[in-house]
Motif scaffolding. Structure first.
Motif, mmCIF file in Angstrom:
data_model
loop_
_atom_site.group_PDB
_atom_site.id
_atom_site.type_symbol
_atom_site.label_atom_id
_atom_site.label_comp_id
_atom_site.label_asym_id
_atom_site.label_seq_id
_atom_site.Cartn_x
_atom_site.Cartn_y
_atom_site.Cartn_z
ATOM 1 N N MET A 1 48.628 1.327 1.979
ATOM 2 C CA MET A 1 48.025 0.028 1.775
ATOM 3 C C MET A 1 48.683 -0.695 0.606
ATOM 4 O O MET A 1 48.973 -1.883 0.709
ATOM 5 C CB MET A 1 46.524 0.158 1.524
ATOM 6 N N ARG A 2 48.900 0.025 -0.469
ATOM 7 C CA ARG A 2 49.519 -0.608 -1.638
ATOM 8 C C ARG A 2 50.943 -1.045 -1.348
ATOM 9 O O ARG A 2 51.378 -2.090 -1.819
ATOM 10 C CB ARG A 2 49.484 0.342 -2.832
ATOM 11 N N SER B 1 35.644 -9.175 -0.273
ATOM 12 C CA SER B 1 34.557 -10.150 -0.317
ATOM 13 C C SER B 1 33.200 -9.520 -0.044
ATOM 14 O O SER B 1 32.172 -10.112 -0.369
ATOM 15 C CB SER B 1 34.784 -11.247 0.723
ATOM 16 N N GLY B 2 33.199 -8.351 0.581
ATOM 17 C CA GLY B 2 31.954 -7.708 0.985
ATOM 18 C C GLY B 2 31.230 -7.050 -0.162
ATOM 19 O O GLY B 2 31.752 -6.874 -1.254
ATOM 20 N N ASN C 1 33.206 3.453 -2.675
ATOM 21 C CA ASN C 1 33.668 4.806 -2.426
ATOM 22 C C ASN C 1 35.176 4.828 -2.656
ATOM 23 O O ASN C 1 35.781 3.795 -2.926
ATOM 24 C CB ASN C 1 33.279 5.285 -1.013
ATOM 25 N N THR C 2 35.791 5.985 -2.552
ATOM 26 C CA THR C 2 37.218 6.108 -2.853
ATOM 27 C C THR C 2 38.053 5.221 -1.950
ATOM 28 O O THR C 2 38.963 4.533 -2.415
ATOM 29 C CB THR C 2 37.667 7.585 -2.713
ATOM 30 N N ARG C 3 37.754 5.198 -0.670
ATOM 31 C CA ARG C 3 38.517 4.371 0.276
ATOM 32 C C ARG C 3 38.370 2.896 -0.063
ATOM 33 O O ARG C 3 39.339 2.147 -0.050
ATOM 34 C CB ARG C 3 38.042 4.658 1.706
ATOM 35 N N GLN C 4 37.137 2.472 -0.341
ATOM 36 C CA GLN C 4 36.904 1.074 -0.713
ATOM 37 C C GLN C 4 37.691 0.718 -1.974
ATOM 38 O O GLN C 4 38.255 -0.371 -2.065
ATOM 39 C CB GLN C 4 35.414 0.818 -0.940
ATOM 40 N N HIS D 1 40.379 -2.264 -2.474
ATOM 41 C CA HIS D 1 40.230 -3.265 -3.534
ATOM 42 C C HIS D 1 41.481 -3.302 -4.406
ATOM 43 O O HIS D 1 41.931 -4.387 -4.805
ATOM 44 C CB HIS D 1 38.981 -2.982 -4.380
ATOM 45 N N ASP D 2 42.042 -2.153 -4.697
ATOM 46 C CA ASP D 2 43.270 -2.091 -5.499
ATOM 47 C C ASP D 2 44.438 -2.747 -4.767
ATOM 48 O O ASP D 2 45.241 -3.462 -5.375
ATOM 49 C CB ASP D 2 43.627 -0.636 -5.844
#
Length: 152
Positions: A1-2, A123-124, A129-132, A136-137
């Motif tokens: 993702m990053r 936005s939510g 949690n770790t995945r969230q 976010h990062d």
């Protein structure tokens, strides 16, 4: 993702996102079709303003909703686009109606899906949690490239 977020951050692009909070809509938004049209027209207004500022023309490419060109959702987008153009007396920097493609085949659509997903997560008010946190990062890496407009 990053890595994908970094790729977007380093590319010469910008993202425009319309976020709708259905919990606090005005009374004049009676149906999902009304809401869709309002959100889409707002996005078109933003994109048109960018094209004007760039003194350029543009083409909108949208993710196809089905493998049939007669898809109701695709038709709704075309109808909303044509109504928007008519509301501007045909004066627009878009060269024609939106094109449709499958995000599996077009990198730009995949990146738009990615930005939309990260924006939705950011936005939510979901539980942390770790995945969230990873999501976010990733969003934080490209946030300066994203213009978010909220409805209402």
């Amino acid at each position: 993702m990053r890595a994908v977020a970094r790729l977007i951050m380093e590319s010469p692009c910008r993202a425009f996102v319309v976020v709708v909070d259905k919990r606090d809509l005005p009374e004049y938004v009676a149906t999902d079709t009304d809401l869709y049209r309002i959100a889409f027209w707002l996005l078109l207004d933003i994109l048109e303003a960018e094209l004007v500022a760039l003194h350029d023309d543009g083409l909108l490419m949208a993710d196809m909703r089905s493998d049939l060109h007669s898809s109701v959702q695709d038709r709704r987008l075309i109808d909303a686009f044509q109504d928007w153009v008519a509301s501007r007396a045909g004066q627009t920097h878009f060269v024609q109606v939106p094109w449709f493609g499958f995000s599996a085949f077009y990198a730009g659509l995949q990146l738009a899906d990615f930005v939309a997903y990260l924006t939705d997560v950011a936005s939510g008010a979901g539980e942390a949690n770790t995945r969230q946190q990873e999501l976010h990062d990733a969003f934080a890496l490209l946030q300066s490239k994203v213009r978010i407009v909220r409805i209402p």
